[in-house]
Write a protein that holds these residues in place. Structure first.
Motif, short mmCIF file in Angstrom:
data_model
loop_
_atom_site.label_atom_id
_atom_site.label_comp_id
_atom_site.label_asym_id
_atom_site.label_seq_id
_atom_site.Cartn_x
_atom_site.Cartn_y
_atom_site.Cartn_z
N GLU A 110 1.25 -1.03 0.38
CA GLU A 110 0.22 -0.55 0.11
C GLU A 110 0.77 1.02 0.39
O GLU A 110 1.03 2.26 -0.98
CB GLU A 110 -0.88 0.15 1.29
N ASN A 111 1.69 1.23 0.90
CA ASN A 111 2.98 2.32 1.13
C ASN A 111 3.74 2.47 0.06
O ASN A 111 3.83 3.55 -0.92
CB ASN A 111 3.19 2.46 1.94
N MET A 115 4.54 6.61 -0.77
CA MET A 115 4.88 7.08 0.46
C MET A 115 6.10 6.31 1.68
O MET A 115 5.78 5.05 0.98
CB MET A 115 3.70 6.33 1.97
N PRO A 116 6.62 6.99 2.53
CA PRO A 116 8.30 6.06 2.19
C PRO A 116 8.20 5.31 3.89
O PRO A 116 9.29 4.80 4.06
CB PRO A 116 9.13 7.86 2.09
N VAL A 117 7.52 5.37 4.20
CA VAL A 117 7.13 4.79 5.90
C VAL A 117 7.44 3.16 5.82
O VAL A 117 6.57 2.67 5.08
CB VAL A 117 6.10 5.49 6.55
N ALA A 118 8.19 2.66 6.23
CA ALA A 118 8.21 1.09 6.55
C ALA A 118 7.80 1.08 8.08
O ALA A 118 7.74 1.88 9.00
CB ALA A 118 9.55 1.39 6.22
N LEU A 119 7.67 -0.59 8.01
CA LEU A 119 7.33 -1.22 9.55
C LEU A 119 9.31 -1.08 10.03
O LEU A 119 9.28 -1.12 11.35
CB LEU A 119 6.67 -2.77 8.85
N ILE A 120 10.26 -2.02 9.06
CA ILE A 120 10.83 -1.67 9.62
C ILE A 120 12.41 -0.98 8.69
O ILE A 120 12.13 -1.30 7.28
CB ILE A 120 11.54 -2.93 10.07
N TYR A 121 13.22 -0.36 9.29
CA TYR A 121 14.15 0.11 8.84
C TYR A 121 15.09 0.32 9.11
O TYR A 121 15.62 1.19 10.32
CB TYR A 121 13.56 2.19 8.05
N ARG A 133 -0.70 -6.53 3.87
CA ARG A 133 -0.69 -5.22 4.59
C ARG A 133 -1.20 -5.28 6.09
O ARG A 133 -0.09 -4.63 7.07
CB ARG A 133 -1.57 -4.14 4.07
N ARG A 134 -1.94 -6.39 6.20
CA ARG A 134 -2.19 -6.59 8.12
C ARG A 134 -1.09 -7.39 8.44
O ARG A 134 -1.18 -8.40 8.35
CB ARG A 134 -3.65 -7.18 7.84
N ILE A 135 -1.01 -6.29 9.55
CA ILE A 135 0.43 -7.15 10.37
C ILE A 135 -0.63 -8.33 11.70
O ILE A 135 -1.21 -7.05 12.60
CB ILE A 135 1.32 -6.42 10.96
N LEU A 141 2.06 -8.25 15.99
CA LEU A 141 3.32 -7.66 15.84
C LEU A 141 4.13 -8.13 14.62
O LEU A 141 4.22 -9.69 14.62
CB LEU A 141 3.35 -7.68 17.55
N LEU A 142 5.23 -7.58 14.61
CA LEU A 142 6.14 -7.71 13.85
C LEU A 142 7.95 -7.54 14.70
O LEU A 142 7.38 -6.46 14.72
CB LEU A 142 6.08 -7.35 11.82
N VAL A 143 8.56 -8.34 14.80
CA VAL A 143 9.41 -8.51 15.97
C VAL A 143 10.58 -9.08 15.07
O VAL A 143 12.10 -8.31 14.80
CB VAL A 143 9.82 -9.22 16.66
#
Lengths: 415, 164
Positions: B52-53, B58-64, B154-156, B159-161
């Motif tokens: 989606e991003n 759109m730049p926002v990441a879950l992990i960067y 797209r739906r986590i 959580l994503l660790v």
């Protein structure tokens, strides 16, 4: 509202005299969930829909939800924003099924009934029948079959919606002190930097409580302590609206006379342990004050977040008794330069479904949801800070704001 | 025209990238996460971003992660600070496509799914999507210079660790 829902009442009785004990049943009961949809989400509450800047052009729309109800937010030809229930007046199909887009009008895919951008029914396919046969009769009035309109307010670029005519104006709803925080944080035109979606294996209220619970921050989110995000040198407090439904929790830097305050390096409590790369903890003091964290809730399900330079609005959507979805809309200011864009990407590692200081919020609600089944007639207790629902100037070790949420819940639910 | 030499070169390249990817996913799936930063160049960049991003620019990441320090911090936080129900991944990676092999930086794309199994034994298809990689050789070893994971899912859930 032409389709105001009839309140059938409830047999549920709140089991104690105040809101410092919460029965587990409120997280597991389908009848209470159904009642929440009718009298809370579609009652006298403001719900976040979208941002003004997400639908800048005429015809731009976005799909969203108020509780379980699907909603369309659209900008019309005159530049005004309208919100309607996303449900055809004919057979009740979704009118929009793509999450965002640009349209000249809304057309239901099922039988091609069309609506303008204000929700007025403009066309019925074969309304005059075919060769004089079939079609609508004279008694059908187009004006009586528009999309159900939702009352909205544009609050500093946040589009809020309510089903009820009884809901006070937004500024009155949250009160001056909490309006002041919105003005403090969202000082310039916004831009959206992206979205996250996180599914919680728990009832929606457990996540709302978690946001109001400043007591857990340094305990559950160990990263805070290990890497020093919230440190003992910081002061802060809890503000509550007069209604007690909404809250603000904040922390701020002490005056330490440090030239390098904006780029203070973070060290852990264990002196030999620190982050290898501290860029995400750098804080540009862009708001003209030294507040590092502010978490503001708007009853029932909106959260406004400032964590260092990570700005966001969070919208919680209930998905049945046992599940909820959190939509994070990550924000920046429209005039951010390239360095600020990069800093916001860095600091956003702290938040979201993979955020260093937020990921635990995804699992802790599920732990309660599972344990609640042990005995739904038992109660959780909220003893921190006593039984009162009062603001706190110093300590954040209080469950006052959580009790405030339950005050609001009981008032809406009539229990 | 494809010559034997071209084909040999491509086969060799595919085998080397395939070996890198296999080592990488087994490192994660076997919880040898301290080795994870070693699969990247010192200035490596890593992003897990939703489709989606990505599609909305759109730049926002879950992990960067940008540079080795941020890779190390992800792992030290996961080991020492973050709290979550124990779980393991099983990566499935396929359909490796070489997008550009004309220079020292090789660009590829592939598909992936990850199943996640919780400590109580529940398994779900947790993530799926595409991976865009830039691979380069450092001292005779293949490393990721850039790895962009684009999540169709797209739906986590929860959580994503653990990194992808």
């Amino acid at each position: 509202m032409d389709t105001a829902q009839i309140d059938p009442g409830t047999d549920f009785v709140w089991p104690s005299e105040d809101v410092s004990q919460i029965p587990f049943r409120v997280y597991t009961d389908q009848d209470l969930y159904d009642r929440e949809q009718r009298v809370l989400f579609q009652g006298p509450t403001w719900n976040f829909l979208c941002l003004d800047c997400e639908i800048p052009e005429p015809g731009d729309y976005k799909m969203t939800y108020i509780g379980d109800a699907p909603i369309i937010v659209v900008r019309d030809e005159n530049g005004n924003i309208n919100a309607m229930v996303n449900r055809c007046a004919h057979k009740g199909s979704l009118i929009c099924y793509k999450p965002r887009g640009n349209v000249k009008e809304f057309a239901c895919i099922y039988h091609n009934w069309t609506y303008n951008l204000r929700g007025k029914l403009t066309g019925v396919a074969f309304g005059k029948g075919v060769r004089g046969q079939g079609g609508l009769t004279e008694e059908f009035k187009h004006d009586e079959h528009g999309l159900e309109r939702i009352r909205i307010e544009n609050v500093r670029g946040f589009i809020m919606g309510t089903f009820s005519d009884e809901t006070p104006p937004f500024a009155e709803y949250i009160g001056q002190e909490l309006m002041d925080n919105i003005d403090r944080v969202f000082i310039k035109p916004l831009k959206v930097l992206g979205y996250h979606s996180q599914i919680f294996p728990n009832n929606w209220k457990l996540y709302v409580e978690n946001n109001k619970d400043s007591y857990h921050a340094s305990l559950l989110h160990v990263f805070h302590n290990t890497f020093g995000v919230v440190r003992p040198t910081m002061t802060g407090g809890i503000k509550l609206s007069d209604s007690r439904w909404h809250h603000l929790s904040y922390t701020q830097r002490e005056e330490i006379g440090d030239d390098n305050i904006a780029k203070e390096k973070i060290r852990s409590k264990q002196d030999d342990y620190s982050l290898s790369d501290t860029r995400m903890m750098e804080h540009v003091l862009e708001l003209g004050d030294k507040i590092t964290n502010s978490i503001q809730t708007v009853f029932p399900t909106m959260v406004l977040q400032q964590i260092l330079n990570a700005l966001a609005v969070r919208q919680l959507i209930p998905k049945g008794v046992n599940e909820s979805e959190l939509i994070w809309t990550i924000l920046g200011f429209d005039d951010d330069d390239a360095d600020m864009d990069e800093l916001r990407l860095q600091v956003n590692n702290l938040v979201g479904p993979a955020g260093f200081i937020s990921m635990e919020d995804g699992c802790v609600g599920g732990f309660i949801q599972t344990a609640a089944k042990a005995n739904v007639d038992a109660q959780t207790i909220l003893p921190m800070g006593g039984r009162k629902i009062e603001p706190s100037d110093g300590s954040r070790v209080t469950e006052s704001a959580v009790r405030g949420f339950w005050k609001g819940w009981r008032e809406c639910m009539g229990v | 025209m494809t010559t034997t030499t071209d084909l040999d070169r491509e086969l060799t390249l595919r085998l080397r990238i395939d070996a890198l990817v296999a080592d990488y996913i087994h490192c994660i799936d076997e919880d040898r996460l301290e080795e994870w930063p070693d699969y990247f160049t010192a200035d490596g960049r890593y992003k897990v971003i939703t489709r989606e991003n990505y599609d909305l620019n759109m730049p926002v990441a879950l992990i960067y992660c940008d540079g080795r320090g941020m890779f190390e911090d992800r792992i030290s936080a996961l080991r020492t600070a973050n709290i979550y129900e124990p779980h393991v991944y099983c990566h499935m990676v396929s359909a490796l496509k070489i997008l550009d092999s004309s220079g020292p930086d090789i660009r590829t794309q592939s598909n992936f799914t990850i199943t996640r199994t919780m400590s109580e034994g529940d398994m779900m298809t947790f993530l799926c999507g595409k991976i865009f990689d830039t691979v380069t050789e450092v001292d005779g070893e293949m490393k990721f210079k850039e790895r962009t994971v684009i999540l169709d899912s797209r739906r986590i859930d929860t959580l994503l660790v653990i990194p992808v």
